[in-house]
Scaffold this active site. Structure first.
Site, PDB file in Angstrom:
ATOM      1  N   ASP A 277       0.882  -1.203   0.074  1.00  0.00           N
ATOM      2  CA  ASP A 277       0.030  -0.058  -0.043  1.00  0.00           C
ATOM      3  C   ASP A 277       0.977   1.408  -0.077  1.00  0.00           C
ATOM      4  OD1 ASP A 277      -2.286   1.552  -0.197  1.00  0.00           O
ATOM      5  OD2 ASP A 277      -3.250   0.205   1.444  1.00  0.00           O
TER       6      ASP A 277
ATOM      7  N   ASP B 231     -11.081   2.751  -3.792  1.00  0.00           N
ATOM      8  CA  ASP B 231     -11.587   1.281  -3.439  1.00  0.00           C
ATOM      9  C   ASP B 231     -13.147   0.991  -3.578  1.00  0.00           C
ATOM     10  OD1 ASP B 231      -9.129   1.638  -2.096  1.00  0.00           O
ATOM     11  OD2 ASP B 231      -9.897   1.511   0.157  1.00  0.00           O
TER      12      ASP B 231
END
Length: 557
Positions: A166, A239
């Site tokens: 990430d 997301d």
């Protein structure tokens, strides 16, 4: 922002070399070890469980992948997302699994998954802290040593197969731009994984931290241009909507369409070993109907996107499970040519995509965005198969085959997506046909609304005045005429001259720009209209800039 990980269902002959079972000797990886030759498949906990994750839930979902038959169909990588570790590293500087959540530790979990014939994926962050503020691999704020090499060696010792990296809390050193800092960080991550002695697929989240709307800005396009040098797959943007146990019936359909929206224009970056990742499959999970679940699977397959579930696998709806386990759709997603499908035509109600396949077949999908069932008819010529041509058309949902030399027809339910695989018989080679898109869902349009021969950027209508073909010599044709560099920097439609006429030869670069080869200038979209009823401005040529969003174009395939 978070990326999705698991990766790699390689070709069968390479599977043993790329994804070895636990062994006493450590494998040796090299910088040219081929990884993720087809889009990754598997499971990740984040969109369903978020931080409410532990060993028992991971093992239960792994067992459900096996018992449901999904693992045998390719969903074979199990990835543990954020929140798996303690808040501090140990005295040696190593990451430590939370002993309450994962009492047996991560090495045990990897061995357990491998024993079931599965692969093991794990989450970390290229910044100093993960998104949930657990220890990251990157340098601390203000500078200092990073942990990229240390963490890569630790993951290798646990027999990790995939690393989801990430991009939260990444320090930007003085004198560097944010984009430069992310490039340095992800290159360091990739180097550490290569040097670890074990082949591990890298899912890089860098682009997601630069997204600005569906089309993005210059920095987003820059990151998309280099991220494939670091990882095998990458999250480009927002997301997928997570499941909320307190509101399980909340629709997640708009989230699926949103992620499809930003991913559909980026096919130029997809190829074996490099995949655009629009985030997790939530088909069959709460928040999607059966039709919407089929749509997500069908659209992700058309886009050669990773098939990474994020759900309670044991609780998938029967319709969702059937869609996810459909071997014809899986074969489409995993097609070894690795070409991402492109938009042929779009309107408020429908979107048509086409995708070339390795054996010469052509896949076609029709998304019904509307809330009512609709009849569809897709002419073969409109998807790059001009007459005379006959195809065997296989409905990939039902397996039913029909023969046609005219059009694909059917009825598509609300929010559903029809998908066909076409096997041409007696046809000429397919011609890339469809929209030229710029600035998101806008189309290069030759309707002559601003003068004879003019080309403007207009709302997409699925009309013939937006149906371009890509021909030899770099020509872009519309209704028998060629896109041509005109006077005063404008572009226009003009008669196609024989050979390679100056002003009619175009080159589509990896960064998305369309370059007129003689002048070396780039096709440029006009600025947004001041008012909705303002006349459309003509497309023009301008000096090529550095990943300018108004000079990025998506072309048919």
């Amino acid at each position: 922002m978070r990326a999705s990980l698991p990766c790699l269902t390689a070709a069968a002959l390479l599977a043993l070399a790329l994804c070895p079972a636990p062994a006493t000797a450590e494998p040796t990886a090299t910088s040219d070890t081929p990884l993720a030759l087809t889009p990754p498949m598997g499971w990740n906990n984040w969109a369903h469980y978020m931080c409410d994750i532990d060993e028992a839930k991971v093992v239960a979902n792994a067992e459900a992948l096996v018992s449901s038959g999904l693992a045998a169909k390719g969903y074979d990588t199990v990835t543990v997302d954020d929140c798996w570790m303690r808040r501090e590293r140990d005295a040696r500087g190593d990451l430590v699994a939370d002993p309450v959540k994962f009492p047996h530790g991560m090495a045990w979990l990897g061995e357990h998954l491998h024993a079931k014939g599965l692969k093991f994926g794990i989450y970390e962050d290229a910044g100093s802290l993960t998104c949930e503020r657990y220890p990251g691999s990157g340098a601390p704020e203000g500078g200092g040593p990073d942990h990229y090499a240390r963490d890569a060696r630790l993951f290798a010792s646990w027999n990790v197969d995939y690393v989801k990296m990430d991009g939260c809390n990444l320090w930007v050193p003085p004198g560097k731009t944010k984009e430069e800092a992310y490039r340095d960080a992800y290159n360091a991550v990739a180097r550490a994984l290569r040097d670890s002695g074990r082949p591990m697929v890298l899912s890089a989240s860098a682009p997601a931290y630069f997204q600005q709307g569906e089309w993005g800005g210059a920095d987003w396009h820059k990151v998309l241009d280099w991220v494939g040098e670091t990882g095998q797959l990458w999250r480009e943007g927002k997301d997928i909507k997570v499941y909320k146990a307190s509101a399980p019936r909340t629709s997640r359909w708009s989230s699926v369409l949103g992620n499809y929206g930003y991913n559909r224009w980026l096919g130029r970056y997809a190829a074996p070993g490099n995949w655009n990742d629009p985030d997790f499959l939530i088909a069959g999970a709460p928040g999607l109907t059966d039709a919407e679940s089929r749509s997500q699977v069908g659209l992700w397959a058309m886009m050669a996107a990773p098939f990474i579930l994020s759900s309670d696998v044991s609780a998938l709806s029967p319709g969702g499970l059937a869609a996810l386990g459909n071997t014809r759709l899986i074969a489409l997603d995993q097609d070894p040519l690795g070409r991402q499908g492109a938009v042929v035509s779009s309107s408020p109600a429908f979107e048509v995509l086409a995708r070339p396949l390795a054996n010469g077949d052509r896949a076609v999908a029709v998304l019904n965005r509307s809330g009512t069932d609709r009849d569809v008819s897709v002419p073969l010529a409109g998807i790059g198969l001009p007459a005379p041509c006959v195809v065997d058309a296989e409905d990939l949902w039902t397996g039913k085959r029909t023969e046609t030399g005219d059009a694909l027809t059917g009825r598509v339910a609300a929010h559903d997506t029809a998908v066909w695989r076409l096997t041409p018989r007696g046809c000429a080679e397919a011609v890339p046909t469809g929209q030229i898109n710029g600035l998101g869902a806008m189309c290069a349009d030759g309707a002559s609304t601003s003068g004879v021969g003019s080309v403007v950027l207009a709302a997409c209508t699925a009309g013939a005045d937006q149906r371009w073909t890509l021909g030899g010599g770099g020509r872009l044709r519309l209704a028998g005429q060629c896109l041509t560099a005109g006077s005063g920097g404008l572009v226009e439609l003009a008669d196609c001259a024989p050979g390679r006429r100056a002003g009619q030869s175009w080159r589509h670069r990896r960064d998305g720009s369309l370059v007129e080869e003689v002048s070396g200038t780039c096709l440029t979209a006009p600025a947004a209209a001041a008012t909705p009823d303002a006349p459309a401005e003509r497309l023009r040529l301008a000096a090529c800039g550095d990943h300018r969003a108004d000079q990025a174009w998506s072309l048919p395939v």
